[in-house]
Design an enzyme around this catalytic site. Structure first.
Site, mmCIF file in Angstrom:
data_model
loop_
_atom_site.group_PDB
_atom_site.id
_atom_site.type_symbol
_atom_site.label_atom_id
_atom_site.label_comp_id
_atom_site.label_asym_id
_atom_site.label_seq_id
_atom_site.Cartn_x
_atom_site.Cartn_y
_atom_site.Cartn_z
ATOM 1 N N GLY A 1 0.504 -1.580 12.401
ATOM 2 C CA GLY A 1 -0.066 -2.906 12.597
ATOM 3 C C GLY A 1 -1.499 -2.998 12.100
ATOM 4 N N TRP B 1 0.006 7.184 9.308
ATOM 5 C CA TRP B 1 0.861 6.792 10.442
ATOM 6 C C TRP B 1 2.286 6.498 10.000
ATOM 7 C CZ3 TRP B 1 -1.883 3.616 14.820
ATOM 8 C CH2 TRP B 1 -2.933 4.391 15.334
ATOM 9 N N HIS C 1 0.821 -1.214 0.000
ATOM 10 C CA HIS C 1 0.000 0.000 0.000
ATOM 11 C C HIS C 1 0.855 1.264 0.000
ATOM 12 C CE1 HIS C 1 0.869 1.069 4.203
ATOM 13 N NE2 HIS C 1 0.747 -0.219 4.472
ATOM 14 N N GLY C 2 0.270 2.355 -0.490
ATOM 15 C CA GLY C 2 0.940 3.644 -0.463
ATOM 16 C C GLY C 2 1.137 4.138 0.961
ATOM 17 N N GLY D 1 3.667 -4.191 4.222
ATOM 18 C CA GLY D 1 5.097 -4.477 4.205
ATOM 19 C C GLY D 1 5.451 -5.844 4.739
ATOM 20 N N GLU E 1 -1.459 -6.425 7.938
ATOM 21 C CA GLU E 1 -0.109 -6.137 8.402
ATOM 22 C C GLU E 1 0.191 -6.940 9.666
ATOM 23 O OE1 GLU E 1 2.872 -5.680 8.192
ATOM 24 O OE2 GLU E 1 3.163 -3.543 7.799
ATOM 25 N N ASP F 1 0.743 -7.624 13.377
ATOM 26 C CA ASP F 1 0.148 -6.996 14.560
ATOM 27 C C ASP F 1 1.271 -6.587 15.517
ATOM 28 O OD1 ASP F 1 -1.247 -6.221 16.788
ATOM 29 O OD2 ASP F 1 -2.429 -8.060 16.964
#
EC number: 5.4.2.11
Length: 211
Positions: free
Chosen positions: A23, A15, A10-11, A159, A88, A90
């Protein structure tokens, strides 16, 4: 006949910009993140791919990236499956904390271990190994069979969930995957063999821009 698997992180999220552990928390994309997602979609449009199905997480930053990629390739209404298996990593008690504040609380070395070790989770959270333990079975049962059937499949995720996949696809060691950074919005195009191993990989953008 084997198909094509496209992975996109994702772009940039709000945050990411604020240097917070994200997370499973659900911030939106920044303006830059929107541009990154659109750029990834434009690269795939230029590549000439048309997808058969898309997968993403239940988090808005990945879902919006997925939709922008599909918009760019002219497939805005393509079937898209959202599943938390692709979420993502956690970060548990670290979620929502500024990374500098976390270092002040637990110490720089401890926070580094939580972030960059393969199998040491932060308090109440997941390690990269834990993340892979939910991502990989989902890939094997839901995504891979479609690719092996010849479909072109988009996965827009995060990521660490994507690092878990790339680790196996690229046959990286634990040490190698810890140094792997995936740039936001940069598509990775995998062609798979019939035995599910990688025939070829193309990166459509600058992976050195990872943050």
């Amino acid at each position: 006949m084997s198909g094509t698997l496209v992975l996109v992180r994702h772009g940039q999220s709000e945050w990411n910009l604020k240097n917070l552990f994200t997370g499973w928390r659900d911030p939106d994309l920044t303006e830059l993140g929107v541009e990154e997602a659109k750029a990834g979609g434009a690269a795939l449009a230029e590549y000439g791919i048309k997808f058969d199905i898309a997968f993403t997480s239940v988090l808005v930053r990945a879902q919006r990236t997925c939709q922008m990629v599909l918009d760019a390739v002219g497939q805005s209404s393509l079937e898209t499956i959202c599943d938390q298996a692709l979420n993502e990593r956690d970060y548990g008690d670290l979620s929502g904390l500024n990374k500098d504040d976390a270092r002040a609380k637990w110490g720089e070395e401890q926070v580094h271990i939580w972030r960059r070790s393969y199998d040491v989770p932060p308090p109440g959270g997941e390690s990269l190994r834990d993340t892979g333990a939910r991502v990989w079975p989902y890939y094997l049962t839901e995504i891979l069979p479609r690719v092996l059937a010849g479909e072109k499949v988009l996965v827009a995720a995060h990521g660490n969930s994507l690092r878990s996949l790339v680790m196996v696809l690229d046959r990286l060691t634990k040490e190698q995957v810890l140094n792997l950074n995936l740039a936001t919005g940069v598509p990775m195009v995998y062609k798979l063999k019939a035995d599910s191993t990688v025939a070829s990989k193309e990166v459509l953008g600058d992976m050195s821009a990872a943050h």
